[in-house]
Design an enzyme around this catalytic site. Structure first.
Site, PDB file in Angstrom:
ATOM      1  N   LYS A   1      43.418  37.148  38.584  1.00 51.00           N
ATOM      2  CA  LYS A   1      42.055  37.714  38.720  1.00 51.00           C
ATOM      3  C   LYS A   1      41.373  37.091  37.349  1.00 51.00           C
ATOM      4  O   LYS A   1      41.861  37.148  36.421  1.00 51.00           O
ATOM      5  CB  LYS A   1      42.274  39.011  38.568  1.00 51.00           C
ATOM      6  CG  LYS A   1      40.926  40.060  38.124  1.00 51.00           C
ATOM      7  CD  LYS A   1      41.052  41.492  38.270  1.00 51.00           C
ATOM      8  CE  LYS A   1      39.686  42.229  37.954  1.00 51.00           C
ATOM      9  NZ  LYS A   1      39.871  43.673  37.871  1.00 51.00           N
TER      10      LYS A   1
ATOM     11  N   ASP B   1      33.898  42.744  32.967  1.00 49.37           N
ATOM     12  CA  ASP B   1      34.189  43.936  34.116  1.00 49.37           C
ATOM     13  C   ASP B   1      33.151  45.158  33.560  1.00 49.37           C
ATOM     14  O   ASP B   1      33.795  46.102  32.886  1.00 49.37           O
ATOM     15  CB  ASP B   1      35.372  44.471  34.607  1.00 49.37           C
ATOM     16  CG  ASP B   1      35.443  45.256  35.696  1.00 49.37           C
ATOM     17  OD1 ASP B   1      34.285  45.598  36.213  1.00 49.37           O
ATOM     18  OD2 ASP B   1      36.309  45.798  35.961  1.00 49.37           O
TER      19      ASP B   1
ATOM     20  N   LYS C   1      31.022  51.543  34.302  1.00 46.55           N
ATOM     21  CA  LYS C   1      32.036  52.329  33.756  1.00 46.55           C
ATOM     22  C   LYS C   1      31.090  52.883  32.546  1.00 46.55           C
ATOM     23  O   LYS C   1      30.218  52.671  32.003  1.00 46.55           O
ATOM     24  CB  LYS C   1      32.872  51.285  32.962  1.00 46.55           C
ATOM     25  CG  LYS C   1      33.597  50.557  33.978  1.00 46.55           C
ATOM     26  CD  LYS C   1      34.663  49.490  33.385  1.00 46.55           C
ATOM     27  CE  LYS C   1      35.694  48.768  34.316  1.00 46.55           C
ATOM     28  NZ  LYS C   1      36.402  49.576  34.848  1.00 46.55           N
TER      29      LYS C   1
ATOM     30  N   ASP D   1      39.640  41.176  31.246  1.00 48.88           N
ATOM     31  CA  ASP D   1      39.808  41.305  32.922  1.00 48.88           C
ATOM     32  C   ASP D   1      40.100  40.161  33.435  1.00 48.88           C
ATOM     33  O   ASP D   1      40.201  40.065  34.799  1.00 48.88           O
ATOM     34  CB  ASP D   1      38.428  42.110  33.537  1.00 48.88           C
ATOM     35  CG  ASP D   1      38.998  43.156  34.561  1.00 48.88           C
ATOM     36  OD1 ASP D   1      40.233  43.396  34.493  1.00 48.88           O
ATOM     37  OD2 ASP D   1      38.132  43.586  35.475  1.00 48.88           O
TER      38      ASP D   1
ATOM     39  N   ASP E   1      33.081  48.858  41.260  1.00 48.28           N
ATOM     40  CA  ASP E   1      34.084  48.772  40.133  1.00 48.28           C
ATOM     41  C   ASP E   1      35.447  48.149  40.810  1.00 48.28           C
ATOM     42  O   ASP E   1      36.335  47.831  39.796  1.00 48.28           O
ATOM     43  CB  ASP E   1      34.257  49.868  39.131  1.00 48.28           C
ATOM     44  CG  ASP E   1      34.903  49.807  37.864  1.00 48.28           C
ATOM     45  OD1 ASP E   1      34.909  48.567  37.433  1.00 48.28           O
ATOM     46  OD2 ASP E   1      35.085  50.693  36.971  1.00 48.28           O
TER      47      ASP E   1
ATOM     48  N   GLU F   1      36.328  45.753  41.914  1.00 50.73           N
ATOM     49  CA  GLU F   1      35.932  44.170  42.046  1.00 50.73           C
ATOM     50  C   GLU F   1      36.874  43.046  42.222  1.00 50.73           C
ATOM     51  O   GLU F   1      36.928  41.960  42.828  1.00 50.73           O
ATOM     52  CB  GLU F   1      34.820  43.841  40.945  1.00 50.73           C
ATOM     53  CG  GLU F   1      35.330  43.246  39.731  1.00 50.73           C
ATOM     54  CD  GLU F   1      36.354  44.328  39.017  1.00 50.73           C
ATOM     55  OE1 GLU F   1      35.874  45.392  39.469  1.00 50.73           O
ATOM     56  OE2 GLU F   1      36.779  43.764  38.183  1.00 50.73           O
TER      57      GLU F   1
ATOM     58  N   ARG G   1      39.938  43.264  43.666  1.00 51.46           N
ATOM     59  CA  ARG G   1      40.704  43.043  44.911  1.00 51.46           C
ATOM     60  C   ARG G   1      39.657  42.215  45.884  1.00 51.46           C
ATOM     61  O   ARG G   1      40.252  41.582  46.737  1.00 51.46           O
ATOM     62  CB  ARG G   1      40.822  44.310  45.296  1.00 51.46           C
ATOM     63  CG  ARG G   1      39.794  45.226  45.776  1.00 51.46           C
ATOM     64  CD  ARG G   1      39.953  46.725  45.821  1.00 51.46           C
ATOM     65  NE  ARG G   1      40.413  47.435  44.647  1.00 51.46           N
ATOM     66  CZ  ARG G   1      40.604  48.540  44.812  1.00 51.46           C
ATOM     67  NH1 ARG G   1      40.782  49.381  45.829  1.00 51.46           N
ATOM     68  NH2 ARG G   1      41.238  49.102  43.549  1.00 51.46           N
TER      69      ARG G   1
HETATM   70  N1  BES Z   1      39.428  46.092  35.707  1.00 48.99           N
HETATM   71  C1  BES Z   1      39.730  47.371  36.099  1.00 48.99           C
HETATM   72  C2  BES Z   1      41.007  47.829  36.012  1.00 48.99           C
HETATM   73  C3  BES Z   1      41.551  48.240  34.438  1.00 48.99           C
HETATM   74  C4  BES Z   1      41.571  49.521  33.982  1.00 48.99           C
HETATM   75  C5  BES Z   1      42.016  47.141  33.812  1.00 48.99           C
HETATM   76  C6  BES Z   1      42.074  49.858  32.982  1.00 48.99           C
HETATM   77  C7  BES Z   1      42.599  47.539  32.574  1.00 48.99           C
HETATM   78  C8  BES Z   1      42.413  48.632  32.213  1.00 48.99           C
HETATM   79  C9  BES Z   1      39.367  47.426  37.584  1.00 48.99           C
HETATM   80  O1  BES Z   1      38.209  46.355  38.260  1.00 48.99           O
HETATM   81  C10 BES Z   1      38.830  48.653  37.911  1.00 48.99           C
HETATM   82  O2  BES Z   1      37.898  48.986  37.405  1.00 48.99           O
HETATM   83  N2  BES Z   1      39.476  49.455  38.611  1.00 48.99           N
HETATM   84  C11 BES Z   1      39.121  50.743  39.274  1.00 48.99           C
HETATM   85  C12 BES Z   1      39.241  51.019  40.583  1.00 48.99           C
HETATM   86  C13 BES Z   1      38.601  51.961  41.293  1.00 48.99           C
HETATM   87  C14 BES Z   1      37.065  51.988  41.265  1.00 48.99           C
HETATM   88  C15 BES Z   1      39.180  52.212  42.635  1.00 48.99           C
HETATM   89  C16 BES Z   1      40.158  51.618  38.522  1.00 48.99           C
HETATM   90  O3  BES Z   1      41.077  51.608  38.483  1.00 48.99           O
HETATM   91  O4  BES Z   1      39.311  52.658  38.018  1.00 48.99           O
HETATM   92 ZN    ZN Z   2      38.221  44.900  37.117  1.00 53.62          ZN
HETATM   93 MN    MN Z   3      36.254  46.948  37.743  1.00 49.99          MN
END
Ligand code: BES
Ligand code: ZN
Ligand code: MN
Length: 509
Positions: free
Chosen positions: A272, A277, A284, A295, A354, A356, A358
């Site tokens: 990734k 992000d 966020k 990220d 968010d 993104e 996947r």
């Molecule tokens: N990059 C984040 C995941 C993340 C969270 C990395 C904390 C490092 C520390 C990812 O893109 C994300 O935002 N995931 C969301 C998914 C949700 C919207 C289904 C999450 O985990 O909240």
């Molecule tokens: Zn992310």
């Molecule tokens: Mn995200």
């Protein structure tokens, strides 16, 4: 720029402690031994070790430090640093790696020019020498690259690993292992530099330039696809995420193709590469958003593992794919309710912009298979849910078949990247149901790391695949004795070591 200049090697010698020619001798001592009984240390320090042990100034608790002067003129080392190793029975190569990293940080603070670390305790000497070289090298990582006022971090010393009482053939193999450990950990440090780089300097284009430079420098074949080529491939998921940013996306492609290799498996590594992000339109909260510069840690791990794989001449074909983009809430950004079409032809209803990672990985996994990958591993800071499940020390591993997942876990744990297999039951797939498209991009809060993995599985065509969720492990929020605050370089050594295990891949999807 990442420092790709080769650092001095870590030497490896077999000698009694008195004969080790160094400024500072670092000796691990365990809590179930009396340090004054170790290698003549007590006599060499005029009884200082026995005094420290009697007064409990040094007890051998893990990472405890005790420094003193060597007074015996027959010894060649001038200073001595004991480092506590905890219970000796717990000695594994991971402990040696952590003790070496903690010892390395302590030595730098003491500004020695030459230092030696003694490998002690049970366990395989060759494996231990590699682990110590890794730990010492990891301790050289400097996270403060943009500081203009603080004095530069003291230079790392020239390192020697000391093994005691070993036959010359074992010492020879330990030397080779130390070189290997040095190289692997240098690649981990390069990945840490990339992950530490802020989003304003490390845009997708700059990420591509730096990853290309460090991979090419290691002999890897690199191709960087621009937005035009990405559109030609039909990567609607990657382009959809990139729409919200004024920075164009890139697709980084790496190839390790040893000449003269007979047909065989092709390892496909996918990382990734979100260089920042923000969450996009599903933005966020402000708190902690700065961390989202890392990220792309999974993508950095793939690029730096490719460098290691090539420099170590892994006897297998490997392709690396890193989709790189920002996730931003611009006027043309993808919106909740939008539908995107992947290169594989599947349609996705975006419920949360968010989620993104996947999306871009879906197109990346598809492309790795187009390039001939027979065995897949992807690495991503994918979900906050994996941090809830496993915390900040352990990466979650998902995938199929279970034998491949277990294999990747074993390789990871051996390499010092703690990992644990997570379930991937099809029952959870219901959470991704969409009324309008093939599936949605989020499955709600329950089992968030699992539904993210199931989303990725939609893009894997019946071949062994493992997904490493490193959201909890890519960045250390609190300093540990062996790991300062900041990027950890997780998964670089796992991916590189994996490329040397294809002899064990006797199963199919
Ligand atoms: N990059 C984040 C995941 C993340 C969270 C990395 C904390 C490092 C520390 C990812 O893109 C994300 O935002 N995931 C969301 C998914 C949700 C919207 C289904 C999450 O985990 O909240
Ligand atoms: Zn992310
Ligand atoms: Mn995200």
């Amino acid at each position: 720029m990442p420092s790709t200049a080769a650092a001095a090697p870590v030497a490896c010698v077999s000698a009694p402690l008195s004969a080790v020619d160094t400024d500072l001798l670092v000796v691990p001592c365990f809590d179930d031994e009396n340090p004054s009984s170790v290698g003549g240390l007590d006599a060499a320090t005029g009884g200082d070790i026995a005094r420290a042990f009697a007064s409990k100034e040094f007890t051998g608790k893990t990472f405890e430090l005790f420094a003193t002067t060597v007074t015996d003129p027959a010894w060649r080392a001038r200073r001595l640093l004991l480092i506590g190793g905890g219970p000796s029975g717990a000695h594994r190569s991971e402990l040696a790696r952590q003790l070496a990293a903690a010892g390395g940080i302590a030595v730098q603070c003491r500004r020695a020019e030459r230092a030696a670390f003694v490998l002690r305790g049970p366990g395989d000497v060759v494996e231990g020498a590699q682990a110590v070289a890794e730990g010492l090298t990891l301790s050289e990582f400097n996270a403060g690259t943009y500081k203009t006022r603080d004095a530069a971090r003291p230079n790392a010393p020239a390192w020697t690993v000391v093994v005691t009482d070993q036959a010359s053939d074992v010492v020879g193999r330990a030397r080779t292992a130390a070189d290997r450990g040095r190289l692997l950990a240098e690649c981990s440090n390069l990945a840490r530099e990339l992950a530490n780089e802020p989003g304003n300097t490390l845009t997708p284009r700059e990420f591509a330039r730096r990853a290309e430079a460090l991979a090419t420098g290691g002999g890897v074949e690199v191709e960087v696809l621009d937005e035009g080529r990405i559109a030609q491939l039909g990567m609607g998921l990657l382009l959809g995420v990139a729409r919200g940013s004024s920075e164009p996306p890139r697709l980084l492609v790496f190839r390790h193709d040893p000449p003269g290799l007979p047909p065989g498996p092709v390892l496909g590594l996918v990382g990734k590469g979100i260089t920042f992000d923000s969450g996009g339109i599903s933005i966020k909260p402000a708190d902690g958003m700065d961390r989202m510069k890392d990220d792309m840690a999974g993508g950095a791990a793939v690029a730096c593992a490719m460098r290691a794989i090539s420099l170590l001449q892994a006897p297998i074909r490997v392709v690396g794919v890193v989709p790189a983009t920002e996730n931003m809430p611009g006027g043309r950004a993808v919106k909740p309710g939008d539908i995107l079409k992947s290169a594989a032809g599947k349609t996705v209803e975006i419920l949360n912009t968010d989620a993104e990672g996947r999306l871009i990985l879906g197109d990346g996994l598809w492309y790795a298979q187009q390039l001939g990958a027979t065995h897949l591993v992807d690495v991503a800071t994918l979900t906050g849910a994996i941090v809830v499940a496993l915390g900040k020390t352990t990466s979650g591993v998902f995938g199929t078949p279970p034998e491949w997942v277990d294999h990747v876990c074993r390789v990871a744990n051996r390499a010092g990247d703690r990992a644990w297999a997570m379930p991937l039951f099809d029952d959870y797939r219901d959470q991704l149901k969409s009324e309008i498209a093939d599936f949605t991009n989020t499955g709600g809060r329950p089992a968030g790391a699992i539904t993210a993995a199931l989303f990725l599985k939609e893009f894997v065509n019946g071949r062994p695949w493992a997904h490493l969720d490193i959201a909890g492990t890519a960045w250390s929020e609190e300093a540990r004795p062996y790991l300062p605050k900041g990027p950890s370089g997780v998964a670089v050594r796992t991916l590189a070591e994996l490329a040397f295990t294809s002899g064990e891949w006797n199963f199919t999807a």
